[in-house]
Motif scaffolding. Structure first.
Motif, PDB file in Angstrom:
ATOM      1  N   GLU A 102      62.073  -9.178  -3.412  1.00  0.00           N
ATOM      2  CA  GLU A 102      63.312  -9.334  -2.651  1.00  0.00           C
ATOM      3  C   GLU A 102      63.754  -8.047  -1.967  1.00  0.00           C
ATOM      4  OE1 GLU A 102      66.191 -11.088  -5.249  1.00  0.00           O
ATOM      5  OE2 GLU A 102      65.152 -13.012  -5.281  1.00  0.00           O
ATOM      6  N   GLY A 103      62.778  -7.204  -1.617  1.00  0.00           N
ATOM      7  CA  GLY A 103      63.079  -6.006  -0.854  1.00  0.00           C
ATOM      8  C   GLY A 103      63.712  -4.891  -1.643  1.00  0.00           C
ATOM      9  N   THR A 104      63.937  -5.078  -2.944  1.00  0.00           N
ATOM     10  CA  THR A 104      64.640  -4.068  -3.735  1.00  0.00           C
ATOM     11  C   THR A 104      63.772  -3.443  -4.814  1.00  0.00           C
ATOM     12  OG1 THR A 104      65.469  -5.776  -5.242  1.00  0.00           O
ATOM     13  CG2 THR A 104      66.852  -5.200  -3.353  1.00  0.00           C
ATOM     14  N   ALA A 105      62.717  -4.099  -5.234  1.00  0.00           N
ATOM     15  CA  ALA A 105      61.856  -3.590  -6.289  1.00  0.00           C
ATOM     16  C   ALA A 105      60.412  -3.919  -5.960  1.00  0.00           C
ATOM     17  CB  ALA A 105      62.253  -4.184  -7.641  1.00  0.00           C
ATOM     18  N   ILE A 106      59.491  -3.208  -6.600  1.00  0.00           N
ATOM     19  CA  ILE A 106      58.066  -3.388  -6.347  1.00  0.00           C
ATOM     20  C   ILE A 106      57.354  -3.524  -7.683  1.00  0.00           C
ATOM     21  CG2 ILE A 106      55.976  -2.314  -5.446  1.00  0.00           C
ATOM     22  CD1 ILE A 106      57.712  -0.963  -3.358  1.00  0.00           C
ATOM     23  N   GLN A 107      56.450  -4.482  -7.752  1.00  0.00           N
ATOM     24  CA  GLN A 107      55.703  -4.736  -8.973  1.00  0.00           C
ATOM     25  C   GLN A 107      54.214  -4.639  -8.679  1.00  0.00           C
ATOM     26  OE1 GLN A 107      55.269  -8.907 -10.435  1.00  0.00           O
ATOM     27  NE2 GLN A 107      56.319  -8.139 -12.259  1.00  0.00           N
ATOM     28  N   ARG A 108      53.501  -3.832  -9.436  1.00  0.00           N
ATOM     29  CA  ARG A 108      52.052  -3.713  -9.278  1.00  0.00           C
ATOM     30  C   ARG A 108      51.398  -4.970  -9.859  1.00  0.00           C
ATOM     31  NH1 ARG A 108      48.457   0.837 -10.111  1.00  0.00           N
ATOM     32  NH2 ARG A 108      46.322   0.096  -9.785  1.00  0.00           N
ATOM     33  N   VAL A 109      50.505  -5.579  -9.078  1.00  0.00           N
ATOM     34  CA  VAL A 109      49.807  -6.784  -9.502  1.00  0.00           C
ATOM     35  C   VAL A 109      48.439  -6.389 -10.047  1.00  0.00           C
ATOM     36  CG1 VAL A 109      48.884  -9.005  -8.779  1.00  0.00           C
ATOM     37  CG2 VAL A 109      51.009  -8.146  -7.780  1.00  0.00           C
TER      38      VAL A 109
END
Length: 526
Positions: free
Chosen positions: A213-220
């Motif tokens: 949602e443009g606010t956080a980043i998660q490594r896949v």
């Protein structure tokens, strides 16, 4: 058209085959002799290298180039990511540069947050990553350095600036990152990021990040697309199997540890899970791939694949059979000419309603190939390309002068500094004629930049009804980006019957009878 498509002579072919082993003067001489022998036609509709300081006079080791309308004023600006100073005994980082388009002329601009980027930058991708109405940038850095996500915002005093997204995940990850390709891989309305690591001199595991949602980043993790240690060059997203999500192809330099094809094809299975399909889907592997491009070269409604190879090898063209598999396609000169092709990309350069091809080579002449409409390409004998040696690291297309055709930008990263080596090359298209339409999209339920949207333009003449497709993408060739606005030549058609937009959200929208020879702006659902 025959006078503008003269064949390349034997002397020039010999020069190309010996790229990297011949002195520059010898290669240049061979090309000049070839042109003299062929009596190049003086047709005024040509491709012309434009001298436009400071864009074409600034010297640096350019990794990537992007045609991007960062200020949303309707014309493409240029962002250049520069790496290390080739004249320095020890690697020394060079500043990235932003050139603002002002009526077809480029002026250097200083923007807070873009100027302060330090590192050995390689490539950048631009999209509205936080869906707030302006373009942001993701910059890939070499040298085991951190990559950067820069979000555009307006400061309290009203000035524009870019602010680094200080997510913990990005702050921890470092690598030899050469290229970034972005797409909404999980169809949640926000653009995700795929970072290619390794490139020319290293290897590593690639990074896949989910944009929350443009606010956080998660490594896949724990998916085929990021489970192998490769020396990866260009990567590119496209819905090659037509199931409504973005699939991925990655070009990898061969290493002793590599298993499977060097050209890695990943099918998107949903929820950011991918299955590697290259050995099942592709009939043969590419030789030394570094750059990839998707495009419907035969206008049959699906995306075909082109791979650019290094070290004097011919490039590969794969026809999409529409069932999830491909076959080797005879692309004419585009699949027989030898070179060191670091960057390849498709675009309708002559406005005849099919996709042509630009191949940017390192240490030799770059090439323009015109499509006969069925995916067979003939080489165009352009003075600017035949007389020029490029050290091309990057390639992008955009209509910088807004005259209805695609111009060409080539970024150079040579082994040696100085005049004729480090300057980037802007090539104006004076070749194209005929009608055209350009389509600019803004997502609503989909991601704001409409990355991954499929556009279908239908035209009708007395002879035939024709459909062309384009897919909105952040990636062009290797570590570069062409304009997000999509360009369609119309050939001899004098009207467009309809434009159909298949949005990443799954929505479909049809515009009947839009005017031609201008930009069609479409917002999702409006």
């Amino acid at each position: 058209m025959a006078s503008k498509r003269d064949s390349y002579c034997t002397a020039s072919q010999s020069a190309r085959a010996l790229i990297g082993m011949m002195p520059l003067a010898l290669i240049t001489g061979a090309l000049a002799a070839c042109e003299s022998e062929q009596h190049v036609d003086a047709d005024p509709r040509v491709f012309v290298a434009v001298e436009m300081p400071p864009l074409t006079s600034d010297r640096a080791s350019t990794g990537g180039i992007s045609f991007v309308d960062y200020d949303s004023d309707g014309d493409p600006d240029i962002y250049v990511t520069n790496g290390y100073d080739v004249s320095s005994p020890e690697p020394y980082p060079q500043a990235n540069r932003l050139y603002e388009n002002s009526g077809g002329h480029f002026e250097a601009r200083s923007i807070e947050g873009l100027d302060s980027v330090e590192g050995f930058s390689s490539g950048s991708a631009w999209a509205d990553f936080d869906n707030d109405g302006d373009l942001d940038s993701f910059i890939a850095n070499q040298g085991d350095q951190k990559n950067l996500l820069l979000l555009q915002e307006v400061a309290k005093d009203g000035t524009m600036r870019f602010v680094r997204h200080a997510t913990a995940r990005l702050a921890e990850d470092k690598g030899w990152s050469y290229s970034i390709a972005a797409a909404d891989a999980d169809n949640d309305g926000f653009v995700d990021y795929y970072v290619s690591n390794g490139g020319l001199s290293h290897s590593g595991v690639n990074f896949l990040y989910r944009n929350l949602e443009g606010t956080a980043i998660q490594r896949v993790l724990n998916t085929d697309a990021v489970d192998s240690n490769h020396a990866s060059g260009g990567a590119s997203w496209s819905d090659y199997d037509g199931d409504g999500d973005q699939d991925l192809v990655v070009a990898n330099r061969p290493t002793a540890e590599m298993q499977g094809f060097k050209l890695s094809l990943y099918r998107n299975d949903g929820n950011l899970q991918f299955t590697r399909m290259d050995e099942d889907a592709l009939p043969i592997d590419a030789t030394f791939p570094m750059s990839v491009a998707w495009g419907d070269v035969d206008n049959d409604g699906d995306q075909d694949l082109y791979a650019g190879n290094l070290y004097g090898m011919a490039n590969n063209l794969y026809e999409n059979l529409g069932d999830g598999t491909f076959r080797v396609m005879d692309g004419g000169r585009a699949t027989t000419d030898a070179g060191s092709s670091y960057a390849v990309t498709f675009g309708d350069l002559d406005n005849d309603a099919d996709l042509d091809l630009v191949v940017a080579n390192w240490g030799g002449a770059s090439e323009i190939y015109l499509n006969n409409g069925a995916g067979h390409f003939e080489q165009i004998h352009s003075r600017e390309f035949r007389r020029s040696i490029h050290y091309a690291s990057s390639l992008a297309l955009g209509d910088y002068d807004r005259d209805g055709d695609l111009d060409i930008l080539i970024g150079n990263w040579p082994n040696h500094p100085g005049e004729g080596f480090e300057e980037n090359v802007l090539i104006e298209n004076r070749f194209a004629d005929g009608n055209w339409i350009r389509v600019a999209l803004e997502g609503d339920t989909s991601n704001r930049s409409a990355i991954g949207a499929l556009i279908v333009v239908e035209t009708a003449t007395e002879d035939e009804t024709r459909q062309q497709i384009r897919e909105v993408s952040t990636h062009s060739g290797w570590r570069s980006q062409s304009e997000l606005t999509q360009h369609f030549g119309l050939g001899n058609a004098t009207a467009v019957s309809k434009v159909v937009i298949n949005w990443p959200s799954g929505n479909s929208q049809t515009i009947v009878g839009p005017p031609i020879n201008q930009v069609l702006h479409v917002r999702e659902g409006r």
